[in-house]
Scaffold this motif. Structure first.
Motif, PDB file in Angstrom:
ATOM      1  N   ILE A   3       0.925  -1.509  -0.141  1.00 33.34           N
ATOM      2  CA  ILE A   3       0.051   0.169   0.187  1.00 33.34           C
ATOM      3  C   ILE A   3       1.418   1.123  -0.173  1.00 33.34           C
ATOM      4  CG2 ILE A   3      -0.918   0.961   1.445  1.00 33.34           C
ATOM      5  CD1 ILE A   3      -2.854  -1.186   2.053  1.00 33.34           C
ATOM      6  N   THR A   4       1.793   0.877   0.870  1.00 31.05           N
ATOM      7  CA  THR A   4       2.807   2.542   0.564  1.00 31.05           C
ATOM      8  C   THR A   4       3.279   2.753  -0.479  1.00 31.05           C
ATOM      9  OG1 THR A   4       4.705   1.276   1.788  1.00 31.05           O
ATOM     10  CG2 THR A   4       2.932   2.964   2.882  1.00 31.05           C
ATOM     11  N   LYS A  59       2.881  10.683  -9.548  1.00 30.34           N
ATOM     12  CA  LYS A  59       2.227  10.483 -10.504  1.00 30.34           C
ATOM     13  C   LYS A  59       1.358  12.255  -9.913  1.00 30.34           C
ATOM     14  CE  LYS A  59      -0.653   8.108 -13.969  1.00 30.34           C
ATOM     15  NZ  LYS A  59      -1.211   6.745 -13.780  1.00 30.34           N
ATOM     16  N   ALA A  87       2.232   1.986  -3.011  1.00 24.42           N
ATOM     17  CA  ALA A  87       1.122   2.173  -4.491  1.00 24.42           C
ATOM     18  C   ALA A  87       1.018   3.599  -3.998  1.00 24.42           C
ATOM     19  CB  ALA A  87       0.334   1.203  -4.320  1.00 24.42           C
ATOM     20  N   THR A  88       0.986   4.646  -2.523  1.00 23.96           N
ATOM     21  CA  THR A  88       0.440   5.668  -2.729  1.00 23.96           C
ATOM     22  C   THR A  88       1.745   5.816  -2.883  1.00 23.96           C
ATOM     23  OG1 THR A  88      -0.275   4.907  -0.615  1.00 23.96           O
ATOM     24  CG2 THR A  88      -0.221   7.345  -0.203  1.00 23.96           C
ATOM     25  N   ALA A  89       2.800   6.256  -3.203  1.00 20.89           N
ATOM     26  CA  ALA A  89       4.138   6.625  -2.837  1.00 20.89           C
ATOM     27  C   ALA A  89       3.842   6.566  -4.679  1.00 20.89           C
ATOM     28  CB  ALA A  89       5.794   6.274  -2.763  1.00 20.89           C
ATOM     29  N   GLN A  90       3.980   5.904  -5.485  1.00 21.17           N
ATOM     30  CA  GLN A  90       3.861   5.960  -6.622  1.00 21.17           C
ATOM     31  C   GLN A  90       2.810   7.060  -7.129  1.00 21.17           C
ATOM     32  OE1 GLN A  90       2.137   2.435  -9.021  1.00 21.17           O
ATOM     33  NE2 GLN A  90       4.722   2.278  -9.848  1.00 21.17           N
ATOM     34  N   ALA A  91       1.708   6.861  -6.588  1.00 21.99           N
ATOM     35  CA  ALA A  91      -0.064   7.896  -6.868  1.00 21.99           C
ATOM     36  C   ALA A  91       0.707   9.219  -6.735  1.00 21.99           C
ATOM     37  CB  ALA A  91      -0.610   7.197  -6.123  1.00 21.99           C
ATOM     38  N   GLU A  92       1.185   9.158  -5.378  1.00 23.45           N
ATOM     39  CA  GLU A  92       1.500  10.718  -4.803  1.00 23.45           C
ATOM     40  C   GLU A  92       2.301  10.957  -6.214  1.00 23.45           C
ATOM     41  OE1 GLU A  92       1.422  12.447  -2.280  1.00 23.45           O
ATOM     42  OE2 GLU A  92      -0.808  11.852  -1.827  1.00 23.45           O
TER      43      GLU A  92
END
Lengths: 223, 223
Positions: free
Chosen positions: A209-210, A219, A212-217
């Motif tokens: 989850i972290t 982006k 994925a969140t890091a990747q989304a941020e």
């Protein structure tokens, strides 16, 4: 141990002064209770392993699917029966689920004694975590975006339940097992499984989850 | 109510047959307990709101930072004191934290009665969720990638704690409040805050996490 060993208000549990009027001793032996449980679980897990092999799901995810089905059915059937059967220890016929809890109470008499903390944790486990575990299996199989957070939620619930379970026992004197064998195998080991495996899965989900969140941020920032 | 109203082994709590030898009545009035707690909390929250205004953090995140500091300090100071002070109800001086719990016990005498489920939930809340709440504030302020999953974890812990709290009370007869005022304001409302707010935050985090996971999965697929 034979039924005749105890009088009407006697029982094999610790402490001896626990009152269980109407207690009917186990009909089945320990191995007649443990082996069918493990045997049926093994069959179900094998089935999930084989069926999931036909999909594109990774080996880790297939193992997780096996775990979620095993733990979900244990929560719903075994623990669900306990949570809603306050008089299981009076069961006069060899009802398998009643026998499971009559036997397990040798490791923790608070089950037969209907301690409210135990009933609460088992109720939450059966009603919320049981169905959620099966949903977790489905979420893995169908690659839902809520798969990790759902698995993480159930693990956290299982871990919180275990914490409540062990800490209340400690605070109340840690004297609920009929002997060292029952203490270590039923109380410590059996519950320890639900500390170790949920911890491992929770850590994995946290990392996923972290990431994925890091990747989304990232982006969002690069947009 | 004045200290003289009760003899040595008497107390203002329900049920009346609860034994609290050495009980010393409240020194402070209800408003001398509630207003300082709310006043100090308001000051701390205002400070966080003002300081966070100098950063680029969104208003929602600033509100969340205020909540996490308020709940974290409540967990660590108030609940931490309770969890590790089994004899608070014997406190002979007007110790503010002892007074809080003497007063709160009018809404739930299981606190003064040291019921093991209560002590366990409060201990977990103070030791794990308290520091984790402050870490959540820090994580929001510094936009850590673990921000959502950490907030979600603490919320789930708070919700599980409230479930155990309410269900054990129900199973044990729901007769621990000294009157309807205490039942509704102390027992129901005060704890209800920790059901409503963590639910809202947990739902928000769930959505953020599933969106990030979905985005990350999509990225992998399109690579």
């Amino acid at each position: 141990m034979a039924a005749a060993e105890w009088g009407e208000s006697e029982h094999p549990y610790a402490p001896k002064d626990l009152k269980l009027p109407g207690y009917v001793p186990c009909f089945l032996s320990q191995k007649d209770i443990v082996f069918p449980y493990l045997g049926v679980s093994f069959l179900v897990v094998s089935l999930i392993w084989l069926v999931s092999g036909r999909s594109k799901v990774s080996k880790t995810d297939r193992l997780l699917m096996c775990w979620w089905v095993f733990t979900g059915l244990t929560h719903m059937i075994l623990e669900g029966y306990f949570a809603f059967s306050p008089e299981f220890y009076k069961e006069k016929t060899p009802h398998f689920l009643a026998e499971v809890w009559k036997e397990y109470s040798k490791g923790d008499s608070r089950y037969a004694g209907r301690e409210s903390g135990i009933v609460t944790v088992e109720g939450i486990t059966a009603v919320l975590e049981g169905p959620a575990s099966l949903l977790a299996m489905y979420a893995i199989a169908t690659r839902k975006s809520y798969s990790y957070i759902l698995q993480f939620s159930v693990c956290l619930g299982q871990l919180y339940g275990c914490l409540v379970y062990f800490i209340t026992a400690f605070l109340d004197g840690d004297n609920f097992a009929a002997g060292p064998f029952y203490y270590w195998w039923y109380y410590a080991f059996a519950n320890g499984v639900w500390v170790v495996i949920p911890s491992l899965i929770a850590i994995r989900c946290w990392k996923k989850i972290t990431a994925a969140t890091a990747q989304a941020e990232k982006k969002i920032k690069t947009k």
